[in-house]
Every structure is written in C-alpha cells, then in structure tokens.
Motif scaffolding. Structure first.
Motif, PDB file in Angstrom:
ATOM      1  N   HIS A   1       0.798  -1.228   0.000  1.00 36.44           N
ATOM      2  CA  HIS A   1       0.000   0.000   0.000  1.00 36.44           C
ATOM      3  C   HIS A   1       0.831   1.280   0.000  1.00 36.44           C
ATOM      4  N   GLY A   2       2.132   1.167   0.242  1.00 36.27           N
ATOM      5  CA  GLY A   2       2.962   2.365   0.228  1.00 36.27           C
ATOM      6  C   GLY A   2       3.357   2.736  -1.181  1.00 36.27           C
ATOM      7  N   LEU A   3       3.276   3.996  -1.514  1.00 37.14           N
ATOM      8  CA  LEU A   3       3.646   4.444  -2.857  1.00 37.14           C
ATOM      9  C   LEU A   3       4.836   5.373  -2.791  1.00 37.14           C
ATOM     10  N   GLY A   4       5.635   5.335  -3.840  1.00 36.68           N
ATOM     11  CA  GLY A   4       6.847   6.148  -3.874  1.00 36.68           C
ATOM     12  C   GLY A   4       6.545   7.634  -3.860  1.00 36.68           C
ATOM     13  N   LYS A   5       7.537   8.402  -3.433  1.00 40.01           N
ATOM     14  CA  LYS A   5       7.403   9.853  -3.306  1.00 40.01           C
ATOM     15  C   LYS A   5       7.029  10.505  -4.640  1.00 40.01           C
ATOM     16  N   SER A   6       7.576   9.954  -5.740  1.00 41.77           N
ATOM     17  CA  SER A   6       7.345  10.593  -7.042  1.00 41.77           C
ATOM     18  C   SER A   6       5.866  10.654  -7.405  1.00 41.77           C
ATOM     19  N   LEU A   7       5.094   9.622  -7.025  1.00 37.93           N
ATOM     20  CA  LEU A   7       3.669   9.618  -7.355  1.00 37.93           C
ATOM     21  C   LEU A   7       2.895  10.671  -6.562  1.00 37.93           C
ATOM     22  N   LYS A   8       3.461  11.101  -5.447  1.00 36.51           N
ATOM     23  CA  LYS A   8       2.765  12.073  -4.599  1.00 36.51           C
ATOM     24  C   LYS A   8       3.087  13.509  -4.993  1.00 36.51           C
ATOM     25  N   GLU A   9       3.938  13.656  -6.008  1.00 38.15           N
ATOM     26  CA  GLU A   9       4.355  15.001  -6.419  1.00 38.15           C
ATOM     27  C   GLU A   9       3.942  15.261  -7.865  1.00 38.15           C
ATOM     28  N   ALA A  10       2.764  15.847  -8.042  1.00 36.44           N
ATOM     29  CA  ALA A  10       2.347  16.240  -9.386  1.00 36.44           C
ATOM     30  C   ALA A  10       3.142  17.477  -9.795  1.00 36.44           C
ATOM     31  N   PRO A  11       3.591  17.548 -11.056  1.00 37.67           N
ATOM     32  CA  PRO A  11       4.430  18.684 -11.457  1.00 37.67           C
ATOM     33  C   PRO A  11       3.677  20.017 -11.517  1.00 37.67           C
ATOM     34  N   MET A  12       2.329  19.946 -11.674  1.00 35.37           N
ATOM     35  CA  MET A  12       1.562  21.178 -11.844  1.00 35.37           C
ATOM     36  C   MET A  12       0.420  21.240 -10.830  1.00 35.37           C
ATOM     37  N   GLN A  13      -0.067  22.474 -10.630  1.00 36.10           N
ATOM     38  CA  GLN A  13      -1.316  22.686  -9.903  1.00 36.10           C
ATOM     39  C   GLN A  13      -2.213  23.549 -10.781  1.00 36.10           C
ATOM     40  N   THR A  14      -3.525  23.417 -10.591  1.00 41.37           N
ATOM     41  CA  THR A  14      -4.474  24.100 -11.465  1.00 41.37           C
ATOM     42  C   THR A  14      -5.192  25.222 -10.742  1.00 41.37           C
ATOM     43  N   LEU A  15      -5.260  26.383 -11.388  1.00 37.61           N
ATOM     44  CA  LEU A  15      -6.078  27.495 -10.900  1.00 37.61           C
ATOM     45  C   LEU A  15      -7.333  27.589 -11.765  1.00 37.61           C
TER      46      LEU A  15
ATOM     47  N   ASP B   1     -16.753  28.194 -21.773  1.00 34.99           N
ATOM     48  CA  ASP B   1     -17.660  29.328 -21.988  1.00 34.99           C
ATOM     49  C   ASP B   1     -17.666  30.301 -20.807  1.00 34.99           C
ATOM     50  N   LYS B   2     -17.773  29.759 -19.581  1.00 38.74           N
ATOM     51  CA  LYS B   2     -17.944  30.642 -18.416  1.00 38.74           C
ATOM     52  C   LYS B   2     -16.841  30.519 -17.381  1.00 38.74           C
ATOM     53  N   TYR B   3     -15.851  29.682 -17.646  1.00 42.80           N
ATOM     54  CA  TYR B   3     -14.743  29.527 -16.703  1.00 42.80           C
ATOM     55  C   TYR B   3     -13.510  29.081 -17.467  1.00 42.80           C
ATOM     56  N   SER B   4     -12.356  29.220 -16.826  1.00 42.87           N
ATOM     57  CA  SER B   4     -11.084  28.853 -17.455  1.00 42.87           C
ATOM     58  C   SER B   4     -10.193  28.166 -16.437  1.00 42.87           C
ATOM     59  N   TYR B   5      -9.231  27.390 -16.945  1.00 41.58           N
ATOM     60  CA  TYR B   5      -8.258  26.729 -16.086  1.00 41.58           C
ATOM     61  C   TYR B   5      -6.859  27.046 -16.594  1.00 41.58           C
ATOM     62  N   VAL B   6      -5.921  27.214 -15.665  1.00 44.16           N
ATOM     63  CA  VAL B   6      -4.531  27.399 -16.049  1.00 44.16           C
ATOM     64  C   VAL B   6      -3.660  26.549 -15.126  1.00 44.16           C
ATOM     65  N   ALA B   7      -2.732  25.804 -15.721  1.00 41.54           N
ATOM     66  CA  ALA B   7      -1.798  24.981 -14.944  1.00 41.54           C
ATOM     67  C   ALA B   7      -0.566  25.813 -14.611  1.00 41.54           C
ATOM     68  N   ILE B   8      -0.148  25.727 -13.353  1.00 43.68           N
ATOM     69  CA  ILE B   8       1.036  26.456 -12.872  1.00 43.68           C
ATOM     70  C   ILE B   8       1.995  25.440 -12.263  1.00 43.68           C
ATOM     71  N   SER B   9       3.300  25.610 -12.496  1.00 44.26           N
ATOM     72  CA  SER B   9       4.260  24.689 -11.872  1.00 44.26           C
ATOM     73  C   SER B   9       4.027  24.707 -10.357  1.00 44.26           C
ATOM     74  N   ALA B  10       3.999  23.513  -9.758  1.00 42.44           N
ATOM     75  CA  ALA B  10       3.572  23.370  -8.365  1.00 42.44           C
ATOM     76  C   ALA B  10       4.265  24.343  -7.398  1.00 42.44           C
ATOM     77  N   PRO B  11       5.595  24.564  -7.500  1.00 45.45           N
ATOM     78  CA  PRO B  11       6.231  25.475  -6.537  1.00 45.45           C
ATOM     79  C   PRO B  11       5.738  26.928  -6.665  1.00 45.45           C
ATOM     80  N   MET B  12       5.203  27.317  -7.831  1.00 47.07           N
ATOM     81  CA  MET B  12       4.796  28.707  -8.058  1.00 47.07           C
ATOM     82  C   MET B  12       3.286  28.912  -7.978  1.00 47.07           C
ATOM     83  N   ALA B  13       2.535  27.831  -7.683  1.00 44.97           N
ATOM     84  CA  ALA B  13       1.071  27.911  -7.745  1.00 44.97           C
ATOM     85  C   ALA B  13       0.506  28.928  -6.751  1.00 44.97           C
ATOM     86  N   LYS B  14       1.034  28.935  -5.518  1.00 44.71           N
ATOM     87  CA  LYS B  14       0.499  29.856  -4.502  1.00 44.71           C
ATOM     88  C   LYS B  14       0.785  31.303  -4.892  1.00 44.71           C
ATOM     89  N   THR B  15       1.976  31.557  -5.409  1.00 46.00           N
ATOM     90  CA  THR B  15       2.343  32.907  -5.853  1.00 46.00           C
ATOM     91  C   THR B  15       1.420  33.362  -6.978  1.00 46.00           C
TER      92      THR B  15
END
Length: 461
Positions: A375-389, A427-441
């Motif tokens: 049931h344990g998964l490697g660290k890499s699977l827990k780190e998505a490269p992007m986050q979505t706004l 039509d009424k909304y948009s999504y943008v992917a941001i590199s995970a370390p910069m997503a909060k900024t």
C-alpha cells in the motif's frame, strides 16, 4: 513535393499557414488517404482508430468551403459523447483561427439548451453535437438545417453501440438531400455498412489498418480478488509513469481506489457516470495539464477521451470483450511513442487472456512484482508537477489564453513563461496549470490583479 506533405493539398493559403503554425508537417495515413477525396466533395467512409488525425481530415475540407459571410449553419458533426464533441470543437476553432468571425458551437447535454438555441438564432457556421441534444433542438424547431452542406458522423460505431441509431435516423431525415456525408468508424460491422448505404452516395472507402498493439508493451499479473488493490499499488511502483489511466468495470471500485490514493496524498482524478459536466471538465483538465498523474475511470465515462502522451494503461478489471481491451490500451503508444499496458487477472482468467492475445496478435509478458510494500507508494507519485487554478471567466467574457498568460507573466504577475502550463478556456470559466512550486504565488497575484482589465474569482483546485 511529397504526397504526404500538407502543402501537397489544394488548401487555401490561410489554412496552410495555420497548419504550419500548429506544427502540422506530414499527413497521417488517414489524412493522406481521405483529404483529397473530401476536398473534392465526395462522400467517404473511413476506418481508423482514435488519435489518428481524423478530426483534421474532416475539419479542413469543411473550413475550406465554409462561407463565413453567410451566418447560417453549413456543417453538422455528430459525436457519441460530450467529451469528443468538446475536443472536436476545440480542434476546429484552432484550425479555423484565420477565418475571421467563424462561429463554432457545441450542442451537448449538461449545458443550458436555451443558450445554445440563442447562439443558433444569432448565426452559427459549424455545429458539433451529440445526437440527443441535436434532435431535441430540431424537435423544438430551434435549429435551421437548410444550409447544411456537410454531415459528419464521427465514431459512428460508438453511436450505434450507445443506442443512438433512432436519433441519427431522425436527424438525417431532416437534412438537405444534396450534401456531403462523411462517416468515420473504428470498426466496420454490418450495421455501419447499412448506415453508409442508407445515408451516402457512392462513398469512397478508406481503411487504415494499424496494429494497435505494435508499440505497446503488455504485461499481466495474477491476483486473487481480495488482493487486487494491493497488486495495483505494486504495479504503480513497478511501472512508474507521468500519466496513467486505470480502467475499472464498476464505479464502486473507482471510489475504493480513489479513497485509498487520496489517503496516501496521491493526486488522482475519478471519472464515472455520476459526475456533472463541470466536474468531468475539471478532472480531465487536471489530468491533461499534469495536476493529476493518475486517472481512474469506468469505460462508459472514458468514451471519446483522446489523451495525448499517455504512458501507462492499467486494467484493474479484465474487460468483458477483447475489443474493449484493444480500445483501452489504444490510448497509449501513439504517434510513434512507446506505451505500457498492464492487466490484473484472476488465475482462472486464462481463456479470456488467450482471446485477447489472439485479437491483438501479441503475447502478454509475465514477470514478478518486485515491491513488497503493497500500500505504500513512492514519493514521485505524490508530487504532481503542476497545480491548477480556476478563473471565473471564459469565452463569454472574451477571455483568450494570451490574456491569462499576459496577466501571469506581465509586470503585475511576474512569473516566467515556463512556470505556466496548459490554459483551457470554457464558456464561463477557465483553467490554467502552474508549476507546483509557483502555484500559490500565481494564485495571490491573479487574485490581487486583473485579467484584461477585469476582476475574476480565482481558486486553487
């Protein structure tokens, strides 16, 4: 000049320039075989798999003869699912971006019919829709079909499989007799031949025989039912991938695995029949842009999905038919890339596996699962490269990808272009992917600033 070159086609300078801008150089086999016939106005029945470039094959001839100055419906494309219709609309808009004033409309369920009817009344050139919604608009006399010069039935075999034959017949009966009819299907059963005979006039038949499994490594691991979830976890460790789709036969299994992955802080999305359209859009956006590395899906929910650069397909449940297996794994190993398909099977499933091997013409590889930690998964699977706004504005607010990119990378945003990933405008909304370390900024700066002079609600999904 080579015949598999886009510039060998009798297309307008504008369309050739757009094709060049989009990086189209060589024609795919289905494009090379079908485009000359379609540009000549002939009816065509084409067989090729998803991801073969068939959308451009039928979209370019439509755009070549569209009269933008005439604000009436000139082409109708029917698709089996909302997702496929949305993809086709996006592709046509990209290819038609040199056509000033071109109006392309999606006619699907899950969106307000009144708004679609209003858009049709204001003048639309190309409509892409599912049979149910299109027939509903015809029945309510909200759509004028008199100007239609081209009808496309995309993935016609799937429309029949999903029980849309009655709706398709009812729609075609309302169309002008003088028209070009184009039919694309992954398979050519008798039912497709019958539809071609009924709807088409002297069609050219184009068959692209591609070995679906040729570029895909196929593995099988035996597992008793009670150990399948643990086996899946070990498979995800043994076959690391940046993008994985796991197929299930039931939504209950989707939920079970989703809950387990979420507990382990693994970013994953679920796709099943209970989701609203907005939820489906969000899940697919986050998977495409790298915010999710794993997508858990049932077959019904995944119909019509065209996922680029998919590295791994896992069959958590063995599909009922070899054709379903072929369709599932055909989403990986595209465009010359290598793909991996892994199947979890019960020890008693040997006959089913043999049927699949016969259908694909290739043998499953068997090897030991090397990971003991079920049931344990490697660290890499827990780190998505992007986050979505998510942004509370879209096409109806005249937002374009360049506006969002400008707000993020301009003086107020201060991000580098490489920190900004895929931008999707609805039509009424948009999504943008941001590199995970910069997503909060990025979130804080967009929330404090403006996009195209307007304030929008911003959320981190």
């Amino acid at each position: 000049m080579k015949q598999n070159d886009f510039f060998s086609l009798s297309l307008s300078k504008e369309l050739l320039a757009v094709a060049q801008d989009l990086g189209f150089e060589k024609l795919t086999p289905i494009q090379a075989e079908s485009l000359p016939h379609l540009l000549a106005g002939k009816d065509l029945i084409g067989q090729s798999k998803t991801g073969s470039g068939k959308t451009a094959a039928f979209a370019l001839p439509i755009l070549e003869k569209i009269k933008v100055s005439e604000r009436q419906l000139q082409a109708l494309i029917l698709c089996p699912t909302r997702e496929l219709a949305t993809q086709v609309v996006g592709e046509i808009r990209k290819l038609g971006r040199a056509h000033q004033g071109l109006q392309v409309l999606s006619l699907v369920g899950g969106q307000p019919g009144r708004e679609q009817a209003e858009a049709l009344a204001n003048g639309v050139h190309i409509a892409v829709g599912t049979p149910g919604r299109v027939l509903d608009l015809i029945t309510r006399r909200r759509i004028d079909l008199d100007g239609i010069a081209t009808l496309v039935l995309d993935e016609a075999d799937k429309m029949l499989d999903m029980g849309f034959e009655e709706e398709m017949n009812a729609i075609v009966r309302e169309l002008p007799q003088k028209r070009q009819t184009v039919l694309f299907s992954a398979t050519f059963p008798a039912s497709i031949q019958a539809i071609s005979k009924r709807y088409q006039k002297n069609p050219v038949q184009v068959t692209i025989s591609e070995d679906e499994a040729s570029s895909i490594e196929q593995y099988v691991y035996d597992s008793e039912n009670e150990h399948k979830v643990g086996t899946l976890m070990r498979i995800l460790q043994q076959h690391p991938a940046n993008s994985t789709v796991v197929f299930f036969n039931t939504k209950a299994s989707v939920k079970e695995v989703s809950d387990l992955l979420t507990e382990q802080n693994v970013p994953c999305g679920s796709l099943h029949g209970d989701l609203e359209q907005r939820e489906r859009d969000t899940v697919m956006t986050m998977f495409r842009n790298g915010s999710y590395r794993i997508l858990l899906a049932t077959d019904v929910a995944a119909r019509g999905l065209d996922i680029k650069n998919l590295e791994l397909v896992v069959n958590f449940d063995l599909p009922s038919q070899p054709e379903v297996y072929i369709h599932r794994i055909g989403r990986t190993g595209r465009a010359g890339e290598k793909g991996v398909a892994v199947t979890i099977a019960h020890p008693r499933d040997s006959l089913k596996l043999l049927e699949i091997e016969t259908a694909t013409g290739s043998k499953f590889k068997r090897q030991a699962l090397g990971f003991k930690n079920q049931h344990g998964l490697g660290k890499s699977l827990k780190e998505a490269p992007m986050q979505t706004l998510s942004i509370s504005g879209g096409r109806k607010d005249k937002l374009r990808p360049g506006d969002i990119l400008g707000a993020l990378t301009g003086e107020a945003g201060g991000l580098k272009a490489e920190d900004v990933g895929k931008i999707e405008i609805h039509d009424k909304y948009s999504y943008v992917a941001i590199s995970a370390p910069m997503a909060k900024t990025a979130f804080e700066r967009l929330r404090a600033g403006r996009i195209k002079g307007q304030k929008f609600q911003i959320k981190i999904i």
